[in-house]
Design a protein around this motif. Sequence first.
Motif, PDB file in Angstrom:
ATOM      1  N   LEU A 187     -43.687 -32.054  37.546  1.00  0.00           N
ATOM      2  CA  LEU A 187     -44.459 -33.071  38.253  1.00  0.00           C
ATOM      3  C   LEU A 187     -43.572 -34.195  38.771  1.00  0.00           C
ATOM      4  CD1 LEU A 187     -47.673 -33.299  36.036  1.00  0.00           C
ATOM      5  CD2 LEU A 187     -47.422 -32.228  38.288  1.00  0.00           C
ATOM      6  N   ASP A 188     -42.543 -34.539  37.996  1.00  0.00           N
ATOM      7  CA  ASP A 188     -41.599 -35.556  38.472  1.00  0.00           C
ATOM      8  C   ASP A 188     -40.833 -35.060  39.688  1.00  0.00           C
ATOM      9  OD1 ASP A 188     -39.998 -38.064  38.156  1.00  0.00           O
ATOM     10  OD2 ASP A 188     -38.391 -36.646  37.698  1.00  0.00           O
ATOM     11  N   ARG A 189     -40.385 -33.804  39.647  1.00  0.00           N
ATOM     12  CA  ARG A 189     -39.671 -33.230  40.787  1.00  0.00           C
ATOM     13  C   ARG A 189     -40.589 -33.104  42.008  1.00  0.00           C
ATOM     14  NH1 ARG A 189     -35.530 -34.413  38.670  1.00  0.00           N
ATOM     15  NH2 ARG A 189     -33.715 -33.080  38.319  1.00  0.00           N
ATOM     16  N   ARG A 190     -41.854 -32.797  41.772  1.00  0.00           N
ATOM     17  CA  ARG A 190     -42.791 -32.689  42.889  1.00  0.00           C
ATOM     18  C   ARG A 190     -42.933 -34.033  43.608  1.00  0.00           C
ATOM     19  NH1 ARG A 190     -49.122 -31.403  41.988  1.00  0.00           N
ATOM     20  NH2 ARG A 190     -49.023 -33.562  41.271  1.00  0.00           N
ATOM     21  N   GLU A 191     -43.001 -35.124  42.839  1.00  0.00           N
ATOM     22  CA  GLU A 191     -43.088 -36.450  43.459  1.00  0.00           C
ATOM     23  C   GLU A 191     -41.843 -36.741  44.293  1.00  0.00           C
ATOM     24  OE1 GLU A 191     -43.950 -39.676  40.866  1.00  0.00           O
ATOM     25  OE2 GLU A 191     -46.039 -39.080  40.592  1.00  0.00           O
ATOM     26  N   ASN A 192     -40.674 -36.405  43.746  1.00  0.00           N
ATOM     27  CA  ASN A 192     -39.420 -36.624  44.483  1.00  0.00           C
ATOM     28  C   ASN A 192     -39.381 -35.798  45.762  1.00  0.00           C
ATOM     29  OD1 ASN A 192     -38.567 -38.329  42.441  1.00  0.00           O
ATOM     30  ND2 ASN A 192     -37.367 -36.766  41.392  1.00  0.00           N
ATOM     31  N   ALA A 193     -39.825 -34.542  45.681  1.00  0.00           N
ATOM     32  CA  ALA A 193     -39.799 -33.652  46.848  1.00  0.00           C
ATOM     33  C   ALA A 193     -40.718 -34.157  47.945  1.00  0.00           C
ATOM     34  CB  ALA A 193     -40.200 -32.236  46.430  1.00  0.00           C
ATOM     35  N   ARG A 194     -41.866 -34.655  47.576  1.00  0.00           N
ATOM     36  CA  ARG A 194     -42.818 -35.128  48.587  1.00  0.00           C
ATOM     37  C   ARG A 194     -42.336 -36.419  49.233  1.00  0.00           C
ATOM     38  NH1 ARG A 194     -48.631 -33.193  45.928  1.00  0.00           N
ATOM     39  NH2 ARG A 194     -48.084 -30.973  46.057  1.00  0.00           N
ATOM     40  N   ARG A 195     -41.684 -37.273  48.457  1.00  0.00           N
ATOM     41  CA  ARG A 195     -41.106 -38.479  49.060  1.00  0.00           C
ATOM     42  C   ARG A 195     -40.007 -38.110  50.044  1.00  0.00           C
ATOM     43  NH1 ARG A 195     -41.804 -40.897  43.784  1.00  0.00           N
ATOM     44  NH2 ARG A 195     -39.707 -40.211  43.210  1.00  0.00           N
ATOM     45  N   ALA A 196     -39.261 -37.049  49.721  1.00  0.00           N
ATOM     46  CA  ALA A 196     -38.156 -36.622  50.582  1.00  0.00           C
ATOM     47  C   ALA A 196     -38.626 -35.746  51.741  1.00  0.00           C
ATOM     48  CB  ALA A 196     -37.114 -35.865  49.753  1.00  0.00           C
ATOM     49  N   GLY A 197     -39.887 -35.324  51.751  1.00  0.00           N
ATOM     50  CA  GLY A 197     -40.409 -34.492  52.826  1.00  0.00           C
ATOM     51  C   GLY A 197     -39.944 -33.051  52.772  1.00  0.00           C
ATOM     52  N   ARG A 198     -39.560 -32.547  51.575  1.00  0.00           N
ATOM     53  CA  ARG A 198     -39.123 -31.156  51.464  1.00  0.00           C
ATOM     54  C   ARG A 198     -40.321 -30.209  51.525  1.00  0.00           C
ATOM     55  NH1 ARG A 198     -35.799 -32.744  46.938  1.00  0.00           N
ATOM     56  NH2 ARG A 198     -37.159 -31.513  45.593  1.00  0.00           N
ATOM     57  N   HIS A 199     -40.049 -28.963  51.898  1.00  0.00           N
ATOM     58  CA  HIS A 199     -41.112 -27.967  51.983  1.00  0.00           C
ATOM     59  C   HIS A 199     -41.294 -27.207  50.672  1.00  0.00           C
ATOM     60  CE1 HIS A 199     -37.398 -25.871  53.259  1.00  0.00           C
ATOM     61  NE2 HIS A 199     -37.893 -24.849  52.595  1.00  0.00           N
ATOM     62  N   PHE A 200     -40.568 -27.595  49.624  1.00  0.00           N
ATOM     63  CA  PHE A 200     -40.751 -27.002  48.302  1.00  0.00           C
ATOM     64  C   PHE A 200     -40.554 -28.094  47.257  1.00  0.00           C
ATOM     65  CE2 PHE A 200     -36.263 -26.791  49.209  1.00  0.00           C
ATOM     66  CZ  PHE A 200     -35.644 -27.105  48.002  1.00  0.00           C
ATOM     67  N   ASP A 201     -41.080 -27.854  46.063  1.00  0.00           N
ATOM     68  CA  ASP A 201     -41.007 -28.862  44.999  1.00  0.00           C
ATOM     69  C   ASP A 201     -39.838 -28.645  44.055  1.00  0.00           C
ATOM     70  OD1 ASP A 201     -43.345 -30.038  45.968  1.00  0.00           O
ATOM     71  OD2 ASP A 201     -44.624 -28.771  44.734  1.00  0.00           O
ATOM     72  N   LEU A 202     -39.615 -27.400  43.647  1.00  0.00           N
ATOM     73  CA  LEU A 202     -38.550 -27.087  42.701  1.00  0.00           C
ATOM     74  C   LEU A 202     -37.838 -25.809  43.108  1.00  0.00           C
ATOM     75  CD1 LEU A 202     -41.317 -27.766  40.639  1.00  0.00           C
ATOM     76  CD2 LEU A 202     -39.367 -28.144  39.141  1.00  0.00           C
ATOM     77  N   GLU A 203     -36.571 -25.716  42.724  1.00  0.00           N
ATOM     78  CA  GLU A 203     -35.850 -24.455  42.845  1.00  0.00           C
ATOM     79  C   GLU A 203     -36.115 -23.608  41.607  1.00  0.00           C
ATOM     80  OE1 GLU A 203     -31.988 -24.271  44.419  1.00  0.00           O
ATOM     81  OE2 GLU A 203     -32.092 -26.229  45.389  1.00  0.00           O
ATOM     82  N   SER A 204     -35.887 -22.312  41.717  1.00  0.00           N
ATOM     83  CA  SER A 204     -36.203 -21.390  40.623  1.00  0.00           C
ATOM     84  C   SER A 204     -34.997 -21.087  39.745  1.00  0.00           C
ATOM     85  CB  SER A 204     -36.757 -20.082  41.189  1.00  0.00           C
ATOM     86  OG  SER A 204     -35.801 -19.464  42.044  1.00  0.00           O
TER      87      SER A 204
END
Length: 366
Positions: free
Chosen positions: A115-132
Amino acid sequence: AVGEAVPGPARVIASSGGIKVIDARGRVHGFMPGNAVSASVYTAAGPADDVELNGATYPGRLVFVPSDDGPDRFDVVNVTGIESYLPGVLSRELYSHWHESAFRVQAVAARTFALDRRENARRAGRHFDLESTTTDQVYAGSTSLRVAIDAVDATRGMILISSDRIAQAYYSSTCGGRPALPEEIWPPASGAATPVALAAPQQSEPTPWRETLCDLAPLYHWETLRDTDDLNRRLLAWAGSVGRRDITAMRSITAIEPTEHGASGRPILFELRGPRGNAATITAERLRIASNFQDGGIGQLPARARLHSNDLQIEIGRRVTRVTGRGHGHGVGLCQFCAQAMAVRGDHWRQMLSAFYPSAEVRRVY
């Protein structure tokens, strides 16, 4: 072709002309450059729960997104709910025979981390939240591992909260008896000439160092021998990739010595020295990353030669460099082998979370 159903299995190909989907009958379905393609599986009974890719199954659907790495590449993004995602993380992060309490601790930590990474990804405008991969947390899609599924169900919606925000729930395999604070491993200001931005971690209040119980882990202590020339090539290539001219100017590195240690005795800063006496400072974690660097045309590094953690000592020889270390991973937050040992002796999973994240509380947020 929006909403078109095609017989599977299908083959997806990226090129400068866009993304092509070739169905089981050989028909080609084209999508213009820049367009993402979403794929779900449907049967006569309706949509399926999982979609298969390269022999592995994933919950939800897949989205194929053109990559910035080249016209013939694309990212495959698995779009699914977090509670469906987490069992696939736990099944890869922990051994399948480990105690259910260790799985519950990992479930809360992994959910918080995601959830923390998802917040960071959305602020950065990435098309994914986490790498696998270990870049974030390892994920292998759907799993039938019962202990992982049950741990996610038992902790549904529970995360770690610190200062009324989602905590940064870092974790690693083995702390080696010397755990670290996040600000020691990823300091906001990490020495001279470090242009690559580091995410500023939340500050940890000083606390007594927790009990460590990971001494039976395979990498509690480790040693590896490295070819000195190869190590130099990797260090200098990494330095060039991040703009560390103070390191690349050395041409070769003749000594690596720790200059600062954390509260547990773990080294957190190192000095690199060149043949002309010039020196540069680097964090322990960046030293580990640089020593294992394998981009820029440098070949794969055998697993036996990798530096497994940032808690290490390096003796550079003319031909061979000896590296001794403790632990596996960065050593911050949850130590998975410590958690397993605590679980086996009967510690409750909430008690264990308090030991690993003393400034955070467990809270159900949904």
